[in-house]
Design a protein around this motif. Sequence first.
Motif, PDB file in Angstrom:
ATOM      1  N   MET A   1       0.824  -1.199   0.000  1.00  0.00           N
ATOM      2  CA  MET A   1       0.000   0.000   0.000  1.00  0.00           C
ATOM      3  C   MET A   1       0.865   1.257   0.000  1.00  0.00           C
ATOM      4  O   MET A   1       0.546   2.214  -0.671  1.00  0.00           O
ATOM      5  CB  MET A   1      -0.938  -0.050   1.207  1.00  0.00           C
ATOM      6  N   ARG A   2       1.951   1.235   0.762  1.00  0.00           N
ATOM      7  CA  ARG A   2       2.846   2.390   0.834  1.00  0.00           C
ATOM      8  C   ARG A   2       3.382   2.755  -0.545  1.00  0.00           C
ATOM      9  O   ARG A   2       3.536   3.920  -0.887  1.00  0.00           O
ATOM     10  CB  ARG A   2       3.996   2.073   1.809  1.00  0.00           C
ATOM     11  N   TYR A   3       3.640   1.720  -1.364  1.00  0.00           N
ATOM     12  CA  TYR A   3       4.155   1.919  -2.709  1.00  0.00           C
ATOM     13  C   TYR A   3       3.206   2.799  -3.525  1.00  0.00           C
ATOM     14  O   TYR A   3       3.622   3.739  -4.188  1.00  0.00           O
ATOM     15  CB  TYR A   3       4.356   0.549  -3.356  1.00  0.00           C
ATOM     16  N   TYR A   4       1.924   2.520  -3.464  1.00  0.00           N
ATOM     17  CA  TYR A   4       0.951   3.280  -4.229  1.00  0.00           C
ATOM     18  C   TYR A   4       0.713   4.655  -3.627  1.00  0.00           C
ATOM     19  O   TYR A   4       0.373   5.591  -4.350  1.00  0.00           O
ATOM     20  CB  TYR A   4      -0.354   2.498  -4.359  1.00  0.00           C
ATOM     21  N   LEU A   5       0.887   4.791  -2.345  1.00  0.00           N
ATOM     22  CA  LEU A   5       0.778   6.098  -1.726  1.00  0.00           C
ATOM     23  C   LEU A   5       1.895   7.004  -2.234  1.00  0.00           C
ATOM     24  O   LEU A   5       1.672   8.194  -2.471  1.00  0.00           O
ATOM     25  CB  LEU A   5       0.840   5.963  -0.199  1.00  0.00           C
TER      26      LEU A   5
END
Length: 156
Positions: free
Chosen positions: A1-5
């Motif tokens: 999720m952090r990647y897409y954030l």
Amino acid sequence: MRYYLDWFWAALAGGMLAVMVTLNSGLASYSTPFIASWVVHGVGAVTAVVLLQASRMWSSKPADLAIHAGRPPLWSYFGGAPGALAVALGSIAVNSSLALAGALSLMLVGQILFSLLSDLWGWFGTPKRALNRFDLLAALLVTMGSALVIYSGGAQ
């Protein structure tokens, strides 16, 4: 999720860059690009101080955000110089026949070409990364897209 954030933050930063160039070129049309750059960086400095104070209130350990320990290299303090030039030159370009779309598309081409060279040779402490045919294809497509924006009649 952090990647897409991170993708979201990068896209938002790009949008903010477009807003900044638009507002600054409007100011430059009433003064000069260099006066407008001074104003923009003054407002930016005040905003940075406010954000710094806010981050100190929200975070008990602001040092957790640091990637490297120790002192940064001397050259890293001069990031504002190309920023000021980019703002001033962007104002000149936006107030020309390129208009906003043409100026921003060519600014994007410049960013991509510089970043590919920086990745290749590790300029300014960036990690070295070998370029592949997809990097070159992407740079070519963005350059061709910029040409379409400029020569399609949208930026006259």
